[in-house]
Structures are given as C-alpha cells and as structure tokens.
Design a protein around this motif. Sequence first.
Motif, PDB file in Angstrom:
ATOM      1  N   GLN A  65       0.827  -1.179  -0.024  1.00  0.00           N
ATOM      2  CA  GLN A  65      -0.028  -0.148   0.070  1.00  0.00           C
ATOM      3  C   GLN A  65       1.044   1.403  -0.149  1.00  0.00           C
ATOM      4  OE1 GLN A  65      -2.356  -0.922   3.625  1.00  0.00           O
ATOM      5  NE2 GLN A  65      -4.064  -1.364   2.107  1.00  0.00           N
ATOM      6  N   TRP A  66       2.240   1.202   0.208  1.00  0.00           N
ATOM      7  CA  TRP A  66       2.882   2.171   0.330  1.00  0.00           C
ATOM      8  C   TRP A  66       3.780   2.302  -0.924  1.00  0.00           C
ATOM      9  CZ3 TRP A  66       4.140   6.363   3.586  1.00  0.00           C
ATOM     10  CH2 TRP A  66       3.574   6.301   4.642  1.00  0.00           C
ATOM     11  N   THR A  68       4.388   3.979  -4.414  1.00  0.00           N
ATOM     12  CA  THR A  68       4.044   5.142  -5.119  1.00  0.00           C
ATOM     13  C   THR A  68       3.791   6.406  -3.688  1.00  0.00           C
ATOM     14  OG1 THR A  68       1.583   5.004  -4.928  1.00  0.00           O
ATOM     15  CG2 THR A  68       2.391   4.017  -6.714  1.00  0.00           C
ATOM     16  N   CYS A  69       4.094   6.059  -2.774  1.00  0.00           N
ATOM     17  CA  CYS A  69       4.029   6.832  -1.475  1.00  0.00           C
ATOM     18  C   CYS A  69       5.152   7.143  -0.817  1.00  0.00           C
ATOM     19  CB  CYS A  69       2.852   6.379  -0.405  1.00  0.00           C
ATOM     20  SG  CYS A  69       1.334   6.522  -1.145  1.00  0.00           S
ATOM     21  N   ALA A  70       6.387   6.360  -1.047  1.00  0.00           N
ATOM     22  CA  ALA A  70       7.712   6.733  -0.625  1.00  0.00           C
ATOM     23  C   ALA A  70       8.255   7.803  -0.920  1.00  0.00           C
ATOM     24  CB  ALA A  70       8.315   5.266  -0.889  1.00  0.00           C
ATOM     25  N   GLU A  76      10.685   3.224  -3.322  1.00  0.00           N
ATOM     26  CA  GLU A  76       9.458   2.598  -4.076  1.00  0.00           C
ATOM     27  C   GLU A  76       9.688   1.030  -4.234  1.00  0.00           C
ATOM     28  OE1 GLU A  76       6.390   4.212  -5.363  1.00  0.00           O
ATOM     29  OE2 GLU A  76       6.677   6.272  -4.167  1.00  0.00           O
ATOM     30  N   ASP A 131       2.596   7.693   9.155  1.00  0.00           N
ATOM     31  CA  ASP A 131       3.502   8.554   8.108  1.00  0.00           C
ATOM     32  C   ASP A 131       4.664   7.440   7.937  1.00  0.00           C
ATOM     33  OD1 ASP A 131       5.242   8.350  10.394  1.00  0.00           O
ATOM     34  OD2 ASP A 131       4.767  10.371  10.738  1.00  0.00           O
ATOM     35  N   PHE A 132       5.724   7.836   6.820  1.00  0.00           N
ATOM     36  CA  PHE A 132       6.592   6.978   6.702  1.00  0.00           C
ATOM     37  C   PHE A 132       7.770   6.561   7.742  1.00  0.00           C
ATOM     38  CE2 PHE A 132      10.925   6.422   4.596  1.00  0.00           C
ATOM     39  CZ  PHE A 132      10.747   5.374   3.953  1.00  0.00           C
TER      40      PHE A 132
END
Length: 293
Positions: A65-66, A68-70, A76, A131-132
């Motif tokens: 799910q992460w 494209t969001c790293a 990614e 969050d990350f």
Amino acid sequence: MGFDVAYEALTDHEDDARWAYGTGFADPLSGVDTAVPEGVDRERLAAYCLMLGDDALIMSHRLQQWVTCAPELEDELALANIGLDLLGQARLLLTRAGQVEGAGRDEDALAYLRGAHEFRNVCLAERTDADFAHLVARLLVFATWRLALFDRLAATRDPMLAAIAAKGVKELTYHREWAAQWVVRLGDGTALSHERMRAAVEAVLPLAGELFQSHPVESDLASDGLAVDPAVLRDEFDAVLAQVLTAATLTPAAQPAAGAVAAAGRHGQHSPALTEILEELQALARSVPGGAW
C-alpha cells in the motif's frame, strides 16, 4: 535488458530469485522433501505454518500500500521487493499448511476464504502507518524479530519449514538493514525528522510485546524440535534495536515484557484494520467463487 519488449523480462526468472514464485517462475523449494516427519502432530504443525504465513501475507499487503507513496523512487522499488519477498514466504508457508492439514485447502483457499477471526498473524503486521516514519519503525521491529526467528527455524526437523526459513533469512537480512538505515537517517536528521521518528518508535515499540509471548502451539512444537519458542528471541531483538536507536540518536525506550501483552493475534483476536485489509485482499475471490485469472 536484453528484451525487445520490457514486459517479457517478467517471465525470465533465471536471474531473479526475489520474485514470489508462481506462474512463469520456478518453485524455489523444488526437490525438498514434503513428507511430514514421523510422529508430528499435523494439526499443530499446520497451525504453526499458518501463523508464520499469515504474518508475512498481511505485512506484505500493508507494505504494498506504500508503493507510490515512498519519499524516493529507489525506496518505492525497495518496498515493492520487500513486499514480494514476504508474499513469497506467505505462499510457501500457506502451501505447507495446506499440505500438512490434509483437508484439501491450498494457498488460495487459505488466503482468500478465511474470515478475520481465522487469521493468526501478530497484530503488528496489520497495523496502519500514520506516516513513513511509522512504516520504517514497524518494519524494523517486524524484520528484526522475524530474522531472529527464521535464523533458528532453519534447524527445524521439518525439511520444508527449514528450507523456507533458510531462504527467508537472506531476504529478512535485507529488510532489516533497509528499515534500520531509514530509522537512523530520520532519527539523526533534522529536528522535524528526529521528532517524527521518535514519535513513531514510541508508538510501535509497545506492540512488540506480543511477538515474544509463546502460544501453546509454538511451545509444544518447540519442545519437539519443530518450532521456535518466541520467548528466546527477546535478548537478540533488544540488542539489535538498542544498537539502531542509539545510532539514530533516539533513546531506547523501556519495552513491555512479553507477558504484559496478550498474544491476541495468535488467538484470532484482531483490530478492525485486519477486516479492512481482507475486504480489499479477498474481494475478487469472494465475488467470483472458483474463478481463475
């Protein structure tokens, strides 16, 4: 790349052992003895394989799910690869669970056709990440614990579990190193990144207690040389975490004892987060029963 069409590279498995095996890919455990050791309680061994397989399946889904969001493209790809590593472990372990159980359920049936109360993953795996920083803190805890577990599990009397664990040790070593590098980078970075990493560690570490509480299945199989009692992993886990947190200029916090946290996940008691995951993961399989794609 050596291919006229980039997508053709996906079917070339000769030089890439990191993909989860499946159609078009070689079975990494081909040739390993699948027989269940004599005198083994098949029900308990199947339950143990389910526990470890569910841990990997749910953690893999959360990591995917992460993508494209790293923060960076390189990360990614790292998260995608880590997720695929865990998916491969899940497939092998769920397949082994089905073999040992002998009830005709394969990896797909076990992944897609069980309800949340039937899953046995630790609650840490299903947790959402604010969050990350929370993601890398959670992955560090998960990978450090699982690496210590698989390192010992490679000596189990069950040849399939031993082979799965030996393969997983190489993967989990990378998972732990990648997460540790990010914890240090953020913790020893700017004032903002330090504060976010500190908050993430403080939020995640209390969840670690469950990882070291022995379930009866684990205790019984460990005494028979088939499993690892998670209680014996605590000292190694604490030492690794202390080293990483010190390098990250984060004061290692006191962690709850294993007995202070109920092993809820191992007993099928989960947060609403798991139901959310399964609704997404199982949607197609449940809407098209028996479908193939």
